[in-house]
Design a protein around this motif. Structure first.
Motif, PDB file in Angstrom:
ATOM      1  N   LEU A 110       0.853  -1.210  -0.142  1.00 16.76           N
ATOM      2  CA  LEU A 110      -0.043  -0.130  -0.002  1.00 16.76           C
ATOM      3  C   LEU A 110       0.939   1.272  -0.035  1.00 16.76           C
ATOM      4  N   PHE A 111       1.897   1.449   0.948  1.00 14.32           N
ATOM      5  CA  PHE A 111       2.569   2.447   1.242  1.00 14.32           C
ATOM      6  C   PHE A 111       3.701   2.605  -0.103  1.00 14.32           C
ATOM      7  N   SER A 112       3.938   1.731  -0.893  1.00 11.94           N
ATOM      8  CA  SER A 112       4.690   1.678  -2.082  1.00 11.94           C
ATOM      9  C   SER A 112       3.949   2.394  -3.084  1.00 11.94           C
ATOM     10  N   ASN A 113       2.661   2.593  -3.148  1.00 13.66           N
ATOM     11  CA  ASN A 113       1.900   2.998  -4.125  1.00 13.66           C
ATOM     12  C   ASN A 113       1.755   4.677  -4.186  1.00 13.66           C
ATOM     13  N   LYS A 114       2.750   5.382  -5.139  1.00 11.84           N
ATOM     14  CA  LYS A 114       2.977   6.750  -5.080  1.00 11.84           C
ATOM     15  C   LYS A 114       1.683   7.464  -5.027  1.00 11.84           C
ATOM     16  N   VAL A 115       0.574   7.052  -6.093  1.00 17.16           N
ATOM     17  CA  VAL A 115      -0.446   7.726  -6.218  1.00 17.16           C
ATOM     18  C   VAL A 115      -1.273   7.573  -4.817  1.00 17.16           C
ATOM     19  N   TYR A 116      -1.307   6.575  -4.207  1.00 19.77           N
ATOM     20  CA  TYR A 116      -2.101   6.463  -2.949  1.00 19.77           C
ATOM     21  C   TYR A 116      -1.530   7.372  -1.918  1.00 19.77           C
ATOM     22  N   MET A 117      -0.153   7.425  -1.859  1.00 22.47           N
ATOM     23  CA  MET A 117       0.454   8.249  -0.806  1.00 22.47           C
ATOM     24  C   MET A 117       0.534   9.657  -0.985  1.00 22.47           C
ATOM     25  N   LEU A 118       0.453  10.199  -2.387  1.00 20.02           N
ATOM     26  CA  LEU A 118       0.114  11.652  -2.592  1.00 20.02           C
ATOM     27  C   LEU A 118      -1.123  12.084  -2.565  1.00 20.02           C
ATOM     28  N   LEU A 119      -2.002  10.939  -2.723  1.00 21.85           N
ATOM     29  CA  LEU A 119      -3.588  11.264  -2.455  1.00 21.85           C
ATOM     30  C   LEU A 119      -3.924  11.469  -1.136  1.00 21.85           C
ATOM     31  N   VAL A 120      -3.240  10.560  -0.166  1.00 19.24           N
ATOM     32  CA  VAL A 120      -3.364  10.643   1.316  1.00 19.24           C
ATOM     33  C   VAL A 120      -2.822  12.031   1.746  1.00 19.24           C
ATOM     34  N   LEU A 121      -1.559  12.487   1.221  1.00 16.60           N
ATOM     35  CA  LEU A 121      -1.192  13.609   1.737  1.00 16.60           C
ATOM     36  C   LEU A 121      -1.823  14.790   1.342  1.00 16.60           C
ATOM     37  N   THR A 122      -2.530  14.746   0.192  1.00 15.58           N
ATOM     38  CA  THR A 122      -3.406  16.033  -0.303  1.00 15.58           C
ATOM     39  C   THR A 122      -4.578  15.912   0.475  1.00 15.58           C
ATOM     40  N   SER A 123      -5.273  14.776   0.837  1.00 14.99           N
ATOM     41  CA  SER A 123      -6.310  15.101   1.720  1.00 14.99           C
ATOM     42  C   SER A 123      -6.175  15.184   3.188  1.00 14.99           C
ATOM     43  N   LEU A 124      -4.928  15.093   3.452  1.00 12.26           N
ATOM     44  CA  LEU A 124      -4.559  15.220   4.946  1.00 12.26           C
ATOM     45  C   LEU A 124      -4.681  16.803   5.116  1.00 12.26           C
ATOM     46  N   ILE A 125      -3.729  17.564   4.035  1.00  6.83           N
ATOM     47  CA  ILE A 125      -3.565  18.903   4.245  1.00  6.83           C
ATOM     48  C   ILE A 125      -5.047  19.680   4.254  1.00  6.83           C
ATOM     49  N   ALA A 126      -5.913  19.267   3.053  1.00 11.53           N
ATOM     50  CA  ALA A 126      -7.041  19.849   2.748  1.00 11.53           C
ATOM     51  C   ALA A 126      -8.024  19.691   4.228  1.00 11.53           C
ATOM     52  N   VAL A 127      -7.988  18.506   4.696  1.00 13.09           N
ATOM     53  CA  VAL A 127      -8.925  18.337   5.987  1.00 13.09           C
ATOM     54  C   VAL A 127      -8.356  18.890   7.084  1.00 13.09           C
ATOM     55  N   ASN A 128      -7.061  19.280   7.181  1.00 11.78           N
ATOM     56  CA  ASN A 128      -6.480  20.250   8.227  1.00 11.78           C
ATOM     57  C   ASN A 128      -7.415  21.618   8.024  1.00 11.78           C
ATOM     58  N   GLY A 129      -7.276  22.039   6.961  1.00 13.50           N
ATOM     59  CA  GLY A 129      -8.176  23.194   6.817  1.00 13.50           C
ATOM     60  C   GLY A 129      -9.739  23.242   6.949  1.00 13.50           C
ATOM     61  N   PHE A 130     -10.126  22.043   6.361  1.00 13.74           N
ATOM     62  CA  PHE A 130     -11.810  22.184   6.563  1.00 13.74           C
ATOM     63  C   PHE A 130     -12.067  21.959   8.002  1.00 13.74           C
ATOM     64  N   ILE A 131     -11.418  21.124   8.623  1.00 15.27           N
ATOM     65  CA  ILE A 131     -11.789  20.688  10.059  1.00 15.27           C
ATOM     66  C   ILE A 131     -11.639  22.045  10.985  1.00 15.27           C
ATOM     67  N   GLY A 132     -10.614  22.689  10.790  1.00 16.26           N
ATOM     68  CA  GLY A 132     -10.245  23.966  11.540  1.00 16.26           C
ATOM     69  C   GLY A 132     -11.522  25.004  11.038  1.00 16.26           C
ATOM     70  N   MET A 133     -11.833  24.841   9.789  1.00 16.73           N
ATOM     71  CA  MET A 133     -13.000  26.036   9.406  1.00 16.73           C
ATOM     72  C   MET A 133     -14.313  25.694   9.906  1.00 16.73           C
ATOM     73  N   ILE A 134     -14.553  24.442   9.726  1.00 13.94           N
ATOM     74  CA  ILE A 134     -15.900  24.056  10.028  1.00 13.94           C
ATOM     75  C   ILE A 134     -16.025  24.094  11.554  1.00 13.94           C
ATOM     76  N   THR A 135     -15.049  23.803  12.566  1.00 15.27           N
ATOM     77  CA  THR A 135     -15.342  23.799  13.784  1.00 15.27           C
ATOM     78  C   THR A 135     -15.522  25.084  14.415  1.00 15.27           C
ATOM     79  N   PHE A 136     -14.785  26.089  13.907  1.00 16.28           N
ATOM     80  CA  PHE A 136     -14.964  27.587  14.462  1.00 16.28           C
ATOM     81  C   PHE A 136     -15.755  28.689  13.335  1.00 16.28           C
ATOM     82  N   LYS A 137     -16.318  28.054  12.314  1.00 18.16           N
ATOM     83  CA  LYS A 137     -17.035  28.784  11.473  1.00 18.16           C
ATOM     84  C   LYS A 137     -18.448  29.737  12.387  1.00 18.16           C
ATOM     85  N   PRO A 138     -18.981  29.060  12.846  1.00 19.49           N
ATOM     86  CA  PRO A 138     -20.169  29.682  13.543  1.00 19.49           C
ATOM     87  C   PRO A 138     -19.623  30.825  14.482  1.00 19.49           C
TER      88      PRO A 138
END
Length: 693
Positions: A327-355
Motif C-alpha cells: 500500500l505504502f509503495s503506491n505513489k498515487v495512494y501516498m500523494l492522495l493521502v497527503l493531499t487529503s490530509l492537508i485539505a482536511v486540516n483546513g476544513f476541520i479547523g474552518m467548520i469547527t469555528f465557522k459559527p
C-alpha cells in the motif's frame, strides 16, 4: 419465450439496492451526530467555561476514538461480516452520544456572571444602584487564591467536560467501520458503472445529516440550558448574548436515538451477495426450472466456500505487514493521502469555528450562524456531490478524468476562499476594549483601559462581563463601568439611568440610559455578511463537485484486495493528523485574539466573551487559505503522477494487443514492477476515453 425474457430481466430490488439505503441512512445518522457536535461546540465551551483550545480538544476526541481501532477494523473487518460490524459500530456511536449528554444531569444549574439581582414576586421591580452595589467587588480583582479556586471548581463539578470528551471519543470508535467497510462492500458487489453513482448517493444523503444536525443545533441554541428547571422570566440574558448557553444536551439524546435506529437493518443483511448484473448475464435464455436449479446449486456451493474460507486471525495478522508495504509503495495512494490530509486540516479547523467566526466578525447570533450553515452551505455541498457523481457516470471518467475534475474544483474553491478573507466589517464598539470612552478606535488587551474618569468613583470589577448598550450604539462592559447611577424595570426589561460615561463621548447622546445586552452591529455589516455568505456557498458547491471523483481516484489506484484496508488507512492517517490537531491549534490561535475573558463562578478565567475581530479574521482565514493553497500544490504533483502511470499502462496495453507481450507470467511480472497499480476499470476503452477528455 415471454417467460424467458422475464427471467432474463434483472430483479427490480437486488441486495445491493437494499444495502444502499441502509448505508445511506447510517451515513446520515453519523453525519447528523457529527454536525450537531460542531454546532454545540460554542454552547459546550460556555457551559463549562473553557477556552477554545479545550473545546477544540473535545471536538478532536472523535478522531482520537477512530485512531484507536480503525487500522484493525478496516483490515480485519473485510474478512468478517461487514454489515454486522457496521451495525455494531452504530450502537457504540449511540452509546457515546448518550454519555456526552450525561454531565448535564449531574451539574448544578447554570449560573452566568451578572450584576443584576432579580427579585421574586412583588420585589421584581427592585431598583438597583450599580455604582454603589458593585463597590464591594473591587477586592475581587486582587490576586486569586489558586487553591480556593481549585477546591471550588472541584465542588461544583466544572471538570465534567471530561465526560463530554470521553463520550465523543466513544462515538468516534463506533463510527470507524461505516465508511471503509460500507464503501468497499458497495464497490465489491455493485456494477462498475453504478459504483460512482451509488457512492454519490451515499455521500449526498450523508450531507442531509449535517443539515439536520445544524438545524437542530440552531433550534436548541435558542432554548435555555436549564429549561424546565428554572423560571425563564428570571433569566436576564437572551440567546444573542455571549453568556447564553442553549440546551446542548438535548441534541445528543436525539442523535443517540437516530443512530440506534440506523443500526437495525445491518443485522439482517448477508456477509456477501452476487455482484450486480451477473444474474442478467448468467440467467439470460434460461427457463424458470433452470434458474431454480442453478440457485439451489449455488447455495450449496456458497456453503462449501464458506467452510474453505475460514482463516485464523493469526494468518491475517501475518499478511498485514506485506499489505502495508504494498500500500505504502503506491505513489498515487501516498500523494492522495497527503493531499487529503492537508485539505482536511483546513476544513476541520474552518467548520469547527465557522459559527464563532460569523458571530465575532459579522456580529451574527450563534443560533443564526448555525442555521445559515445548515440551510445554505450544506445543501450546496449536497448538490455539488450529486452533480459530480452524475457527471462521472455520464462521462464515464476514468482515473485521469476524475483527478482532473477533483483538482479543478479544488483550485476554484480555494480562490473563492481567499476572497472571503478580505470580506470584513467594523469592530463592535466596546468602551475600553475596541474604542476609548471618548469613541476613538483602539484595541486593548489590558483591563486597565476599562477604567476612566467617568467610572473612577464606582470601584467597579474589571473581571465582570455584563454588557449594556447605549442608544448611540456604544457597548459598555458592565452598568458599573458605564457609570450608571440608578435603574428601573426588572429582568430582561431592566434599564439603567444617569450613566455618566455616555457624556464622555465626542458626540454625546441626549439619552443617558443603557439597556441590557451588547449593541448590534451597524447596517453595513449585514451587507458585507451577505457577500461573505454568497462566496462561502458558491465555494462549498464547487469544492463538493469534485468530492466523489477523489473517492474514484482512490478506489481505482489500488489493488482490489486492498480496497478496505486502503480506505481504512487513509481514514486513520487523515483522522489522526487531520482531525485531532486542527481544532486544538486553531482554537489556541483564536484564543490569542481574545480581548475580554469571562470569569468562572469560582473566580477563575472562563470562556472568551469578546475577540479582536480583525485579528481573528486575519489569523483564522489566513491559516485556512494557506492550508488549501498547499493542498492544491500537492494535487498538481498527484495529477502528474497519475498521468505518468496511465501512459505506462496504455503502452503496456498496446504491446499486449499486438501480441508482443503475452502470457500470464509476463503480465504478472509487469504487475510486480508496478505497471498494474490501477487495477479497477482499466481497459482499452477507458484509456481511450481518458485521451479524449
Amino acid at each position: 419465450m415471454q417467460n424467458q425474457r422475464e427471467t432474463a430481466r434483472a430483479p427490480c430490488c437486488t441486495l445491493v439496492k437494499l444495502f444502499l439505503p441502509s448505508m445511506a441512512f447510517a451515513c446520515f445518522a453519523k453525519a447528523f451526530g457529527g454536525a450537531y457536535m460542531k454546532s454545540a461546540i460554542t454552547q459546550i465551551e460556555r457551559r463549562f467555561d473553557i477556552p477554545s483550545s479545550h473545546s477544540g480538544a473535545i471536538d478532536g476526541s472523535f478522531e482520537m476514538g477512530n485512531l484507536l481501532v480503525i487500522a484493525f477494523v478496516s483490515y480485519f473487518g473485510s474478512k468478517f461480516h461487514r454489515p454486522r460490524l457496521i451495525g455494531a459500530g452504530c450502537l457504540v456511536m449511540a452509546a457515546g452520544s448518550f454519555i456526552t449528554a450525561l454531565p448535564h444531569f449531574f451539574q448544578d444549574l447554570y449560573k452566568y456572571e451578572t450584576s443584576v439581582s432579580v427579585g421574586t414576586g412583588s420585589n421584581k421591580s427592585l431598583h438597583i444602584l450599580p455604582c454603589v452595589s458593585n463597590s464591594s467587588l473591587s477586592g475581587a480583582d486582587g490576586a486569586p487564591d489558586i487553591e480556593a479556586i481549585k477546591a471550588c471548581e472541584k465542588a461544583i463539578g466544572s471538570s465534567m467536560w471530561i465526560y463530554v470528551f470521553l463520550g465523543n471519543m466513544l462515538r468516534g470508535i463506533g463510527e470507524t467501520p461505516i465508511m471503509p467497510l460500507g464503501l468497499s462492500y458497495l464497490d465489491d458487489f455493485a456494477s462498475e458503472e453504478n459504483t460512482p453513482f451509488y457512492i454519490a448517493i451515499v455521500q449526498t444523503v450523508g450531507i442531509i445529516g449535517p443539515i439536520g444536525g445544524f438545524l437542530l443545533g440552531s433550534y436548541l441554541s435558542k432554548i435555555y440550558v436549564d429549561v424546565g428547571f428554572v423560571d425563564l422570566d428570571e433569566v436576564t440574558i437572551t440567546y444573542k448574548d455571549s453568556r447564553w448557553v442553549g440546551a446542548w444536551w438535548l441534541g445528543f439524546i436525539v442523535t443517540g436515538l437516530i443512530i440506534t435506529l440506523s443500526s437495525i437493518p445491518f443485522w439482517f443483511l448477508p456477509k456477501s451477495i452476487r455482484k450486480e448484473g451477473e444474474d442478467r448475464r448468467e440467467n439470460a435464455g434460461k427457463g424458470e426450472a433452470a434458474v431454480a436449479e442453478q440457485e439451489s446449486f449455488l447455495s450449496e456451493e456458497k456453503e462449501e466456500e464458506k467452510e474453505e474460507e475460514q482463516v485464523t486471525c493469526m494468518e491475517m495478522a501475518k499478511d498485514m505487514g506485506p499489505s502495508l508495504k504494498r500500500l505504502f509503495s503506491n505513489k498515487v495512494y501516498m500523494l492522495l493521502v497527503l493531499t487529503s490530509l492537508i485539505a482536511v486540516n483546513g476544513f476541520i479547523g474552518m467548520i469547527t469555528f465557522k459559527p464563532k467566526y460569523m458571530e465575532q466578525v459579522f456580529g451574527q447570533a450563534s443560533s443564526r450562524a448555525i442555521f445559515l450553515i445548515g440551510i445554505m452551505n450544506l445543501p450546496a455541498v449536497a448538490l455539488g456531490i450529486i452533480g459530480g457523481g452524475l457527471l462521472l457516470k455520464k462521462m464515464k471518467l476514468g482515473v485521469v478524468g476524475a483527478a482532473r475534475l477533483a483538482m479543478t474544483s479544488s483550485i476554484l474553491s480555494c480562490c473563492l476562499l481567499i476572497l472571503q478573507a478580505f470580506i470584513r466589517c467594523n469592530q463592535a464598539e466596546v468602551a475600553g476594549l475596541t474604542v476609548s470612552y471618548q469613541g476613538v478606535p483602539e484595541i486593548s488587551f489590558s483591563n486597565q483601559t476599562l477604567l476612566s474618569q467617568c467610572n473612577s468613583g464606582c470601584s467597579c470589577s474589571l473581571k465582570q462581563w455584563d454588557p449594556v448598550c447605549a442608544h448611540n450604539g456604544m457597548t459598555y462592559v458592565s452598568p458599573c463601568l458605564a457609570g450608571c447611577q440608578s435603574s428601573s424595570g426588572a429582568s430582561k426589561d431592566l434599564v439603567y439611568h444617569n450613566c455618566s460615561c455616555i457624556g464622555e463621548l465626542m458626540t454625546p447622546s441626549p439619552n443617558m440610559s443603557v439597556v441590557l445586552g451588547q449593541c448590534p452591529r451597524k447596517d453595513d455589516c449585514n451587507r458585507m455578511f451577505k457577500v461573505y455568505m454568497a462566496l462561502s456557498v458558491t465555494g462549498s458547491f464547487i469544492s463538493a463537485f469534485g468530492g466523489t471523483s477523489s473517492y474514484i481516484v482512490l478506489l481505482r489506484s489500488i489493488e482490489a484486495d486492498l480496497k478496505s484496508f486502503a480506505l481504512g488507512m487513509q481514514t486513520l492517517i487523515v483522522r489522526t493528523l487531520g482531525g485531532i490537531p486542527p481544532p486544538i491549534y486553531f482554537g489556541a490561535l483564536i484564543d490569542q485574539t481574545c480581548l475580554k475573558w469571562g470569569t468562572k463562578q469560582c473566580g477563575g478565567v472562563g470562556a472568551c466573551r469578546l475577540y479582536d475581530s480583525h485579528a481573528f479574521r486575519l489569523r483564522f482565514m489566513g491559516l485556512v487559505s494557506g492550508l488549501y493553497v498547499l493542498a492544491n500544490v500537492t494535487w498538481g504533483a498527484l495529477y502528474t503522477q497519475i498521468v505518468k502511470k496511465q501512459k505506462r499502462l496504455a503502452q503496456a496495453d498496446g504491446v499486449a494487443a499486438n501480441g508482443v507481450a503475452c502470457d500470464g507470467a509476463a503480465a504478472n511480472g509487469a504487475a510486480a514492477n508496478g505497471h498494474a497499480m490501477i487495477t479497477v476499470g482499466l481497459d482499452a476503452d477507458m484509456i481511450e476515453k481518458e485521451s479524449t477528455i
